[in-house]
Design an enzyme around this catalytic site. Structure first.
Site, short mmCIF file in Angstrom:
data_model
loop_
_atom_site.label_atom_id
_atom_site.label_comp_id
_atom_site.label_asym_id
_atom_site.label_seq_id
_atom_site.Cartn_x
_atom_site.Cartn_y
_atom_site.Cartn_z
N TRP A 179 0.84 -1.20 0.00
CA TRP A 179 0.00 0.00 0.00
C TRP A 179 0.87 1.25 0.00
O TRP A 179 0.57 2.22 -0.71
CB TRP A 179 -0.91 -0.02 1.23
N ASP A 180 1.95 1.26 0.79
CA ASP A 180 2.83 2.42 0.90
C ASP A 180 3.41 2.79 -0.47
O ASP A 180 3.34 3.94 -0.92
CB ASP A 180 3.99 2.13 1.86
N THR A 181 4.01 1.78 -1.11
CA THR A 181 4.62 2.01 -2.42
C THR A 181 3.57 2.42 -3.45
O THR A 181 3.78 3.36 -4.23
CB THR A 181 5.33 0.73 -2.90
#
Length: 263
Positions: free
Chosen positions: A206-208
């Protein structure tokens, strides 16, 4: 006054009238994802309150807790009882960081949304800079462990894995950022709500995905060096790293096609 602004923007403009380049008073939603992190949570909540109070904006802290069995939920509940700015968002099943952040976003009151790891691996004293970059006009801001002036302390195997992963993201997904997985990020809430319509990852990727999508859509993403210290433990497993590698390839195909892949 905040409510009046939102009513005006909805009724007359259909979009936000808040100018983040001006020094306005913003409301901060801070999210701390938690999974069996009781000991870290005992420090993270009071330290977050201290730093946010010093920053001088209204704020709320959402503890996004998944299926913990070590007392994490009870600690969050105690804080919720004694401080109205702290809220527990509990799930009876393990959903992963991505889904936890999506759920927190759905109830967020702030026009700035930030999150960070409960172990405070990134020095929490960087929080004012993280938020100030949004107030100064960035759509997304993120801490970086891999910039020239970053100061990090971690084991050699994690260092190699991190640099390898970020190399792949830059070269396969066309990102210009140094570090995509540092758990220390902030967004204009309205921008993140647009991004999550296309974010598919339920957990660590999710972060990337949020950063790469923001870059691909032309949003301003500010990255700055941080002090970061590896915690005593991590919930990132080998299978998670393998899955993130697969996610990179899936996202590469999506970006090449210029549309979302099927669910």
């Amino acid at each position: 006054m905040r409510e009046i602004i939102y009513i005006l923007q909805e009724c007359f403009l259909g979009k936000s009238v808040l100018n983040f380049g001006e020094k306005l008073t913003h409301f901060i939603t801070t999210v701390i994802p938690v999974f069996n992190d009781a000991e870290s949570l005992k420090t993270a909540i009071p330290k977050s309150i201290e730093i946010l109070e010093q920053f001088g904006r209204e704020f709320e802290i959402i503890i996004a807790e998944d299926e913990s069995t070590d007392g994490s939920r009870e600690i969050a509940l105690e804080w919720e009882k004694k401080d109205s700015r702290v809220h527990l968002l509990h799930s009876d099943k393990r959903e992963g960081r991505g889904r936890a952040l999506n759920r927190a976003l759905s109830i967020a009151k702030g026009d700035i949304f930030c999150y960070y790891d409960v172990d405070l691996a990134t020095d929490i004293n960087h929080l004012p800079e993280l938020l100030s970059r949004i107030e100064d006009g960035a759509d997304v801001s993120t801490g970086s462990r891999l910039m020239k002036n970053s100061n990090i302390k971690r084991s050699g195997d994690r260092e190699i894995a991190s640099r390898g992963y970020n190399f792949l993201v830059r070269h396969l997904l066309g990102s210009k950022l140094c570090d995509h997985q540092c758990g220390f990020k902030a967004y204009k809430t309205e921008v993140l709500k647009e991004l999550v319509k296309e974010i598919q990852a339920p957990h660590w990727f999710w972060d990337t995905e949020s950063l790469v999508l923001a870059e691909s859509k032309g949003f301003r993403v500010d990255e700055f060096p941080v002090h970061w210290t590896q915690g005593a433990g991590t919930t990132v497993k080998f299978k998670d790293i393998k899955e993130m590698g697969t996610d990179i390839l899936k996202m590469r195909r999506r970006l090449k096609c210029g549309k979302k892949s099927p669910q």
